[in-house]
Scaffold this active site. Structure first.
Site, PDB file in Angstrom:
ATOM      1  N   HIS A   1       3.070 -14.504  -5.382  1.00  0.00           N
ATOM      2  CA  HIS A   1       1.891 -14.616  -6.241  1.00  0.00           C
ATOM      3  C   HIS A   1       0.594 -14.571  -5.432  1.00  0.00           C
ATOM      4  O   HIS A   1      -0.463 -14.263  -5.979  1.00  0.00           O
ATOM      5  CB  HIS A   1       1.976 -15.920  -7.030  1.00  0.00           C
ATOM      6  CG  HIS A   1       1.436 -15.851  -8.420  1.00  0.00           C
ATOM      7  ND1 HIS A   1       1.397 -14.703  -9.190  1.00  0.00           N
ATOM      8  CD2 HIS A   1       0.916 -16.828  -9.216  1.00  0.00           C
ATOM      9  CE1 HIS A   1       0.881 -14.981 -10.379  1.00  0.00           C
ATOM     10  NE2 HIS A   1       0.575 -16.253 -10.413  1.00  0.00           N
TER      11      HIS A   1
ATOM     12  N   TYR B   1      -7.017 -22.382  -9.398  1.00  0.00           N
ATOM     13  CA  TYR B   1      -5.677 -21.823  -9.557  1.00  0.00           C
ATOM     14  C   TYR B   1      -5.793 -20.444 -10.191  1.00  0.00           C
ATOM     15  O   TYR B   1      -6.804 -20.094 -10.803  1.00  0.00           O
ATOM     16  CB  TYR B   1      -4.786 -22.765 -10.374  1.00  0.00           C
ATOM     17  CG  TYR B   1      -4.314 -23.905  -9.520  1.00  0.00           C
ATOM     18  CD1 TYR B   1      -3.230 -23.745  -8.669  1.00  0.00           C
ATOM     19  CD2 TYR B   1      -4.989 -25.117  -9.512  1.00  0.00           C
ATOM     20  CE1 TYR B   1      -2.815 -24.767  -7.840  1.00  0.00           C
ATOM     21  CE2 TYR B   1      -4.584 -26.149  -8.693  1.00  0.00           C
ATOM     22  CZ  TYR B   1      -3.497 -25.968  -7.861  1.00  0.00           C
ATOM     23  OH  TYR B   1      -3.094 -26.985  -7.036  1.00  0.00           O
TER      24      TYR B   1
END
Length: 190
Positions: A19, A64
């Site tokens: 990711h 995030y």
């Protein structure tokens, strides 16, 4: 000036995960040009590089992934950059590992960082570089655990080679624009 925004999650436990391939790319660009990241004027880190008289600000959101839009808007406002001068770099589970796809605009395609950036900008008309992370045979388990997992040694070899091509594509985008970069770099790694 161009903003090159690498997407990822900020905590060290996410380093070297699939990711965070967007972070890996901007980190490798900064290292190649002898630059380092420092706090930006918002929820992001920034590093400045110059290539062929083009200034690139490399951006790493400190939010995030699913809140990346806040950092993108802050960086764009501070550096007075328009949507046509940004390139967002992220992972793509729909593309095979070793593949990159440049696009001038488009949907989030299930990528939550892109989704939040689209929502924050009120537009999907910005360039993006998607880096494929899908394996031929996906291992059993959730997609979340896969994308947040670390690369195997074999995957890392493929991704390091892919990152070389991605760095070249980013520099091409900065100098010649998204259409030129798309024509030259939308292919699988050899």
């Amino acid at each position: 000036m161009k903003l090159i925004i690498g997407l990822g999650n900020p905590e060290s436990r996410y380093n070297n995960t699939r990711h965070n391939i967007g972070f890996d790319l901007v980190d490798s660009l900064a290292a190649a040009f002898g630059s380092s990241f420092s706090s930006g004027k918002g929820k992001y880190l920034a590093a400045k590089i110059t290539h062929r008289q083009e200034t690139l600000m490399l951006i790493k959101p400190t939010t995030y992934m699913n809140l990346s839009g806040h950092a993108v808007v802050a960086a764009m406002n501070f550096h007075k950059v328009q949507k046509n001068d940004i390139l967002v770099v992220c992972d793509d589970l729909n593309l095979p590992s070793g593949t990159m796809r440049l696009r001038a605009k488009g949907s989030a395609g299930g990528q939550n960082g892109l989704k939040h950036i689209i929502e924050s900008l009120g537009s999907d008309e910005f360039a993006r570089l998607r880096i494929g992370i899908r394996l031929g045979e996906m291992p059993p388990g959730s997609f979340s655990s896969f994308v947040l997992g670390k690369f195997s040694a074999e995957e890392r070899v493929v991704m390091d080679r892919t990152l070389e091509s991605c760095r070249e594509a980013v520099l091409d985008f900065a100098k010649n624009g998204i259409e030129h970069a798309m024509n030259h770099y939308n292919k699988s790694a050899e």
